[in-house]
Write a protein that holds these residues in place. Structure first.
Motif, short mmCIF file in Angstrom:
data_model
loop_
_atom_site.label_atom_id
_atom_site.label_comp_id
_atom_site.label_asym_id
_atom_site.label_seq_id
_atom_site.Cartn_x
_atom_site.Cartn_y
_atom_site.Cartn_z
N PRO A 37 74.83 52.13 8.63
CA PRO A 37 75.43 50.83 8.31
C PRO A 37 75.25 50.50 6.83
CG PRO A 37 74.10 50.70 10.31
CD PRO A 37 73.84 52.05 9.72
N ALA A 38 76.27 49.89 6.26
CA ALA A 38 76.23 49.54 4.84
C ALA A 38 75.03 48.64 4.55
CB ALA A 38 77.52 48.85 4.43
N ALA A 39 74.37 48.93 3.45
CA ALA A 39 73.20 48.14 3.07
C ALA A 39 73.63 46.75 2.62
CB ALA A 39 72.45 48.84 1.94
N ALA A 40 72.80 45.79 2.94
CA ALA A 40 73.07 44.43 2.48
C ALA A 40 72.82 44.34 0.99
CB ALA A 40 72.18 43.45 3.23
N ASP A 41 73.45 43.36 0.36
CA ASP A 41 73.21 43.17 -1.07
C ASP A 41 71.74 42.88 -1.31
OD1 ASP A 41 75.80 43.59 -1.84
OD2 ASP A 41 76.38 41.50 -1.60
N TYR A 156 70.94 51.79 -5.00
CA TYR A 156 69.70 51.78 -5.77
C TYR A 156 68.63 50.94 -5.07
CZ TYR A 156 66.49 51.10 -9.70
OH TYR A 156 65.37 51.04 -10.49
N SER A 157 69.04 49.85 -4.46
CA SER A 157 68.10 48.97 -3.77
C SER A 157 67.50 49.61 -2.53
CB SER A 157 68.81 47.66 -3.39
OG SER A 157 69.25 46.96 -4.54
N GLN A 158 68.11 50.72 -2.05
CA GLN A 158 67.55 51.45 -0.92
C GLN A 158 66.40 52.36 -1.34
OE1 GLN A 158 70.62 53.43 1.50
NE2 GLN A 158 72.10 51.95 0.74
N GLY A 159 66.15 52.47 -2.63
CA GLY A 159 65.01 53.26 -3.08
C GLY A 159 65.34 54.56 -3.79
N TYR A 160 66.63 54.86 -3.98
CA TYR A 160 67.01 56.09 -4.68
C TYR A 160 66.82 55.91 -6.18
CZ TYR A 160 69.09 57.89 -0.39
OH TYR A 160 69.28 58.35 0.89
N GLU A 161 66.14 56.89 -6.80
CA GLU A 161 65.88 56.84 -8.24
C GLU A 161 67.02 57.47 -9.05
OE1 GLU A 161 63.34 55.37 -9.57
OE2 GLU A 161 61.87 55.16 -7.96
#
Length: 421
Positions: A37-41, A156-161
């Motif tokens: 599911p698409a990540a929330a803002d 990016y907010s999901q933790g990917y650098e």
């Protein structure tokens, strides 16, 4: 001798299939595996945009305008144009759009990697790398969809650098060369990086349109990658070090492709030579990751940089020699067997590439911007475009290759590109 020829071709087929069959699995993953599911803002992060540019006054305004039109807070975007050995009005044009210009003049250290490193060190001295959460790198000819920053910020907010994006084409329908590039990059986005993202593996950045966190820049002490394909070198080194590179399918950029075969040859010859360089420098590290850590992403990256074209070249060259030898020695059975193997190899490669292209064309129809009759026509020339890598693989083995500028001339907006249906 006939038995030897058949065994020789069978072994090459097994070798090639064993190495790359997993990419067929990627196609099914890309088609049928559901996305998360698409990540929330999330939090709105602050980004610096780095644009290395050499004599790009004709097109850089299109990229800067597309950044200005992002549905993302402009106060969180700082744009730096690296006017690298420019002799035109690239710097002045960029300043008119409000970009900060970093002028660089160095005729010895030539290439995007050196320009990026110079700019990052300047920014660190003047503002501090940690003034930004991440750095986005674009080529001057790029144009962005309005939602690019918002989309990549969610990933990016999901933790990917490190994150790569969806690479589309500004001029897909110009001719068979631009269509070949366009279809290849779209396939890479959907069926390589898209599939990797779905199974939780690592993706790879592709030349332009990628994000690197300030944390990674700080750890790397700038940009230390200066081989001919600095993007693949960067990806390979970080995969060996255990990073997982993410992919954002909703962050779409449009890239101008070379329109002449000469320009295409020069560019792809550099890529081919660069892949050889990365293989020579990092192949051992990838093998270590495969056997010591049982890392699939190291195996995947090794298959990306391995000189697979040489396997094809070996098959074609050997069968041609076998066929000629048979003719010269009046061994018609040997000549016929080798000729049949040669033809079978060419046909099977053409059909495989045609199938990959067809699946990509159907699956990504909404992202291909040119008339349908051109889409179908260039589907048949797509395998021919890929076949041209074979002589490049040979030339790159011996030829000294240096970076050469590819002229860009197409100034347009994302809306104008999307209206070409």
């Amino acid at each position: 001798m006939v038995g030897f020829i058949e065994m020789f071709n069978f072994i090459l087929l097994l070798l090639f299939s064993g190495c790359y069959l997993y990419q067929v699995v990627y196609v099914f993953i890309g088609l049928f595996k559901k996305e998360k599911p698409a990540a929330a803002d999330g939090e709105k992060h602050r980004y610096a945009v780095l644009i290395p540019a050499r004599n790009e006054e004709a097109v850089i305004g299109g990229l800067l305008e597309s950044i200005r039109k992002q549905d993302y807070p402009q106060e969180l975007i700082s744009v730096y144009v690296i006017a690298d050995n420019c002799t035109d009005r690239t710097a002045e044009c960029s300043e008119q759009y409000g970009a900060k210009v970093i002028r660089r003049f160095n005729k010895v250290q030539v290439g995007k990697g050196y320009a990026l490193d110079y700019a990052l060190k300047r920014i660190d001295q003047e503002e501090g790398i940690d003034s930004f959460d991440g750095f986005l790198v674009f080529d001057a000819d790029n144009v962005l969809d309005p939602g690019y920053f918002s989309a990549i910020n969610r990933t990016y907010s999901q933790g990917y650098e490190i994150i790569t994006s969806y690479r589309n084409s500004k001029n897909y329908g110009t001719n068979w060369i631009t269509a070949g590039y366009g279809l290849w990059f779209i396939r890479e986005s959907r069926f390589l990086n898209g599939a990797r993202m779905k199974i939780g593996s690592s993706c790879a950045i592709s030349g332009t349109g990628f994000l690197v966190s300030s944390k990674v820049i700080r750890q790397d002490r700038g940009w230390k990658y200066h081989l001919l394909t600095e993007d693949i070198e960067f990806s390979t080194d970080h995969i060996i070090r255990g990073y997982k590179i993410g992919y954002c399918k909703d962050a779409v950029l449009y890239d101008e492709q070379p329109e002449t075969f000469k320009a295409s040859w020069n560019q792809r010859l550099r890529w081919t030579k660069g892949f050889y360089q990365v293989f020579a420098h990092y192949g051992k590290g990838l093998l270590g990751g495969i056997f010591k850590r049982h890392s699939f992403q190291c195996y995947d990256m090794l298959m990306v940089i391995a000189p697979a074209t040489l396997i094809t070249l070996t098959s074609l060259g050997a069968n041609l020699i076998f066929a000629l030898t048979g003719l010269l020695t009046d061994n018609l059975i040997m000549a016929q067997t080798a000729a049949a193997s040669l033809l079978g190899c060419l046909v099977s490669i053409y059909l495989s590439l045609f199938l990959f292209g067809t699946v990509t064309l159907i699956a990504e129809q909404k992202q291909i911007y040119c008339p349908k009759w051109k889409q179908i026509l260039y589907l048949f020339t797509f395998p021919v475009f890929i076949f041209t890598y074979i002589p490049m693989a040979v030339a790159a083995l011996r030829k000294k290759v240096t970076w050469t500028r590819i002229p860009h001339t197409i100034l347009c907006s994302a809306d104008q590109i999307c209206s070409k249906k």
